[in-house]
Motif scaffolding. Structure first.
Motif, mmCIF file in Angstrom:
data_model
loop_
_atom_site.group_PDB
_atom_site.id
_atom_site.type_symbol
_atom_site.label_atom_id
_atom_site.label_comp_id
_atom_site.label_asym_id
_atom_site.label_seq_id
_atom_site.Cartn_x
_atom_site.Cartn_y
_atom_site.Cartn_z
ATOM 1 N N ALA A 1 45.667 29.109 47.160
ATOM 2 C CA ALA A 1 45.925 28.465 45.873
ATOM 3 C C ALA A 1 46.204 29.501 44.781
ATOM 4 C CB ALA A 1 44.743 27.590 45.470
ATOM 5 N N VAL A 2 45.435 30.586 44.787
ATOM 6 C CA VAL A 2 45.642 31.711 43.864
ATOM 7 C C VAL A 2 45.596 32.974 44.701
ATOM 8 C CG1 VAL A 2 44.693 33.003 41.910
ATOM 9 C CG2 VAL A 2 44.651 30.499 41.875
ATOM 10 N N ASP A 3 46.607 33.834 44.529
ATOM 11 C CA ASP A 3 46.764 34.959 45.446
ATOM 12 C C ASP A 3 46.963 36.264 44.673
ATOM 13 O OD1 ASP A 3 46.873 36.164 47.887
ATOM 14 O OD2 ASP A 3 48.802 35.326 48.495
ATOM 15 N N HIS A 4 45.898 37.051 44.547
ATOM 16 C CA HIS A 4 45.948 38.388 43.935
ATOM 17 C C HIS A 4 46.547 38.350 42.529
ATOM 18 C CE1 HIS A 4 44.656 40.302 47.630
ATOM 19 N NE2 HIS A 4 45.551 39.583 48.298
ATOM 20 N N VAL A 5 45.936 37.531 41.682
ATOM 21 C CA VAL A 5 46.391 37.403 40.289
ATOM 22 C C VAL A 5 45.619 38.377 39.405
ATOM 23 C CG1 VAL A 5 46.322 35.896 38.260
ATOM 24 C CG2 VAL A 5 47.219 35.038 40.433
ATOM 25 N N SER A 6 46.346 39.096 38.568
ATOM 26 C CA SER A 6 45.743 39.987 37.571
ATOM 27 C C SER A 6 46.314 39.642 36.203
ATOM 28 C CB SER A 6 46.031 41.456 37.898
ATOM 29 O OG SER A 6 45.458 41.837 39.136
ATOM 30 N N LEU B 1 39.111 39.703 28.291
ATOM 31 C CA LEU B 1 39.107 39.197 29.654
ATOM 32 C C LEU B 1 40.021 40.060 30.502
ATOM 33 C CD1 LEU B 1 38.215 36.800 31.575
ATOM 34 C CD2 LEU B 1 40.459 35.808 31.056
ATOM 35 N N ASP B 2 39.491 40.584 31.593
ATOM 36 C CA ASP B 2 40.269 41.435 32.495
ATOM 37 C C ASP B 2 40.106 40.903 33.914
ATOM 38 O OD1 ASP B 2 41.726 43.402 33.682
ATOM 39 O OD2 ASP B 2 40.418 45.063 33.113
ATOM 40 N N VAL B 3 41.178 40.341 34.451
ATOM 41 C CA VAL B 3 41.155 39.737 35.780
ATOM 42 C C VAL B 3 41.908 40.642 36.732
ATOM 43 C CG1 VAL B 3 41.817 37.722 37.144
ATOM 44 C CG2 VAL B 3 41.054 37.436 34.774
ATOM 45 N N ARG B 4 41.283 40.982 37.849
ATOM 46 C CA ARG B 4 41.882 41.905 38.808
ATOM 47 C C ARG B 4 41.921 41.303 40.207
ATOM 48 N NH1 ARG B 4 43.962 46.740 36.410
ATOM 49 N NH2 ARG B 4 42.950 46.878 34.367
ATOM 50 N N ASP B 5 43.136 41.177 40.757
ATOM 51 C CA ASP B 5 43.342 40.752 42.145
ATOM 52 C C ASP B 5 42.536 39.511 42.506
ATOM 53 O OD1 ASP B 5 45.209 42.715 42.898
ATOM 54 O OD2 ASP B 5 43.599 44.187 43.157
ATOM 55 N N GLY C 1 49.068 26.880 40.877
ATOM 56 C CA GLY C 1 47.757 27.521 40.885
ATOM 57 C C GLY C 1 47.116 27.666 39.519
ATOM 58 N N LYS C 2 47.752 27.132 38.474
ATOM 59 C CA LYS C 2 47.202 27.280 37.125
ATOM 60 C C LYS C 2 45.801 26.679 37.018
ATOM 61 C CE LYS C 2 50.294 25.083 34.748
ATOM 62 N NZ LYS C 2 51.030 24.460 35.879
ATOM 63 N N SER C 3 45.635 25.451 37.498
ATOM 64 C CA SER C 3 44.343 24.769 37.356
ATOM 65 C C SER C 3 43.253 25.472 38.143
ATOM 66 C CB SER C 3 44.466 23.309 37.810
ATOM 67 O OG SER C 3 45.361 22.599 36.975
ATOM 68 N N THR C 4 43.571 25.937 39.349
ATOM 69 C CA THR C 4 42.576 26.665 40.147
ATOM 70 C C THR C 4 42.185 27.960 39.450
ATOM 71 O OG1 THR C 4 43.469 25.729 42.193
ATOM 72 C CG2 THR C 4 42.099 27.689 42.393
ATOM 73 N N LEU C 5 43.169 28.660 38.886
ATOM 74 C CA LEU C 5 42.880 29.894 38.160
ATOM 75 C C LEU C 5 41.973 29.616 36.970
ATOM 76 C CD1 LEU C 5 43.330 32.910 37.618
ATOM 77 C CD2 LEU C 5 45.424 32.295 36.387
ATOM 78 N N GLY D 1 38.347 39.351 44.362
ATOM 79 C CA GLY D 1 38.760 39.805 43.048
ATOM 80 C C GLY D 1 37.620 39.875 42.054
ATOM 81 N N ALA D 2 37.958 40.293 40.839
ATOM 82 C CA ALA D 2 36.961 40.512 39.797
ATOM 83 C C ALA D 2 37.388 39.852 38.492
ATOM 84 C CB ALA D 2 36.753 42.007 39.566
ATOM 85 N N ILE D 3 36.396 39.333 37.772
ATOM 86 C CA ILE D 3 36.608 38.764 36.437
ATOM 87 C C ILE D 3 35.657 39.486 35.500
ATOM 88 C CG2 ILE D 3 36.637 36.689 35.014
ATOM 89 C CD1 ILE D 3 36.760 35.045 37.603
ATOM 90 N N THR D 4 36.206 40.289 34.626
ATOM 91 C CA THR D 4 35.391 41.021 33.662
ATOM 92 C C THR D 4 35.578 40.393 32.293
ATOM 93 O OG1 THR D 4 35.670 43.072 34.905
ATOM 94 C CG2 THR D 4 34.886 43.276 32.644
ATOM 95 N N PHE D 5 34.471 39.963 31.692
ATOM 96 C CA PHE D 5 34.520 39.329 30.378
ATOM 97 C C PHE D 5 33.662 40.131 29.410
ATOM 98 C CE2 PHE D 5 32.914 36.365 27.151
ATOM 99 C CZ PHE D 5 34.116 35.890 26.651
#
Length: 324
Positions: A23-28, A5-9, A46-50, A63-67
């Motif tokens: 709620a979630v702001d530029h998390v990688s 799992l690769d999460v970007r911004d 912001g854990k639950s929203t993430l 942002g992007a979620i690569t799985f």
């Protein structure tokens, strides 16, 4: 090694009367195959929203979620239900009572995602798979015919774990999976989860308020505050030498058995900053931080390496300043 799992911004904003709630702001973040990563932070960080975005029940704003090499963040949540990746990302919920259908027996609870995401099944092959999963989590087979109200908390927790493992996921998101259990049962379930991870090679994202649990079952930890990642790194490095004052405050809040080993504790005062239209140039922790300086009010600190693979977002995490 390619990350599972690769999460970007990743960001998620909600419109409110006063503007936009960040709620979630530029998390990688990254999770490697077979790795257990802890996600910690106080309520409202912001854990639950993430988690809702990572499990694709909520669409990100940016942002992007690569799985497993595929971009899944751009797939609408309503369509993701029918994607093959749905089976590969499963979740164990916080309350084993509320998360189980009271009209289903334990057998039907475990079998439901198998029917929806795997198969086709015959009656015999489905029963064999459910019994295999029950054996895997230590749930006696005679209990498969019982309803949730007829089982103990620990037994219901095992049903929830078996249900999540049924579709053979590669990533298991665990949302406070032991917080509703008695302390003695917590230890048993945590050992079970650790054994299952090592046996099956599944990756964990372990969401928890209990830092002792994170220390026990996780390889790395990610700390969130007001929608942003403020620190991340190997568990041993973060726990032994936290690079952010918020992380240190969380660790200082852990009860110490030996009073002589209690260091000078950081005590937080004041109220958290508003997540509505936050100033991008001000540190989110400023105003509550016990070591805040003028620079914190004009420059948002970026995540910087403070030790091998250990990053913190604080102007004073490099050994020069009040945190050192």
């Amino acid at each position: 090694m390619t990350a599972l799992l690769d999460v970007r911004d990743l960001s998620r904003r909600f419109p409110v009367a006063a503007g936009m709630l960040h709620a979630v702001d530029h998390v990688s973040l990254r999770i490697e195959p077979g790795e257990s990563v802890g996600l910690v932070g106080e309520s409202g960080c912001g854990k639950s929203t993430l988690v809702r975005m990572l499990t694709r029940v909520l669409d990100p704003s940016d942002g992007a979620i690569t799985f497993d090499g595929a971009e899944i963040g751009a797939i609408p949540a309503g369509r993701f239900t029918h994607r093959p990746e749905r089976a590969a990302i499963q979740m164990v919920f916080q309350d084993p009572t509320d998360s189980l259908n009271p009209r289903f027996t334990a057998f039907d609870v475990i079998a439901d995602p198998l029917r929806r995401l795997k198969g086709p099944w015959t009656r015999e092959t489905l029963r064999a798979r459910v019994e295999e999963l029950a054996d895997m989590v230590g749930l006696p087979r005679p209990l498969l015919g019982r309803f949730p109200h007829q089982m103990s908390g620990g037994q219901k927790a095992r049903v929830g774990i078996a249900r999540a493992l049924g579709p053979q996921p590669r990533l298991l998101v665990l949302d406070e999976p032991t917080s509703a259990l008695d302390v003695s049962v917590q230890a048993v379930v945590l050992r079970l989860l650790d054994e299952l991870r090592r046996t099956l090679g599944v990756s964990y994202l372990f969401v928890s308020h209990d830092l002792n649990v994170v220390r026990l079952v996780c390889d790395r930890v990610v700390v969130m505050y007001l929608g942003r990642v403020v620190e991340s790194g190997p568990v041993a490095s973060v726990f032994d030498r936290p690079g952010h004052p918020y992380t240190r405050a969380l660790l200082d809040a852990i009860p110490a058995a030996d009073p002589t080993r209690v260091r000078s504790r950081i005590r937080l005062t004041g109220e958290p900053r508003s997540p509505i239209n936050p100033d991008p140039n001000v540190c989110r922790f400023y105003g509550r931080c016990p070591i805040g300086q003028e620079v914190c009010a004009v420059t948002m600190p970026a995540l910087a390496e403070v030790a091998p693979e250990h990053h913190a977002a604080c102007h004073f995490s490099g050994g020069e300043g009040p945190l050192s």
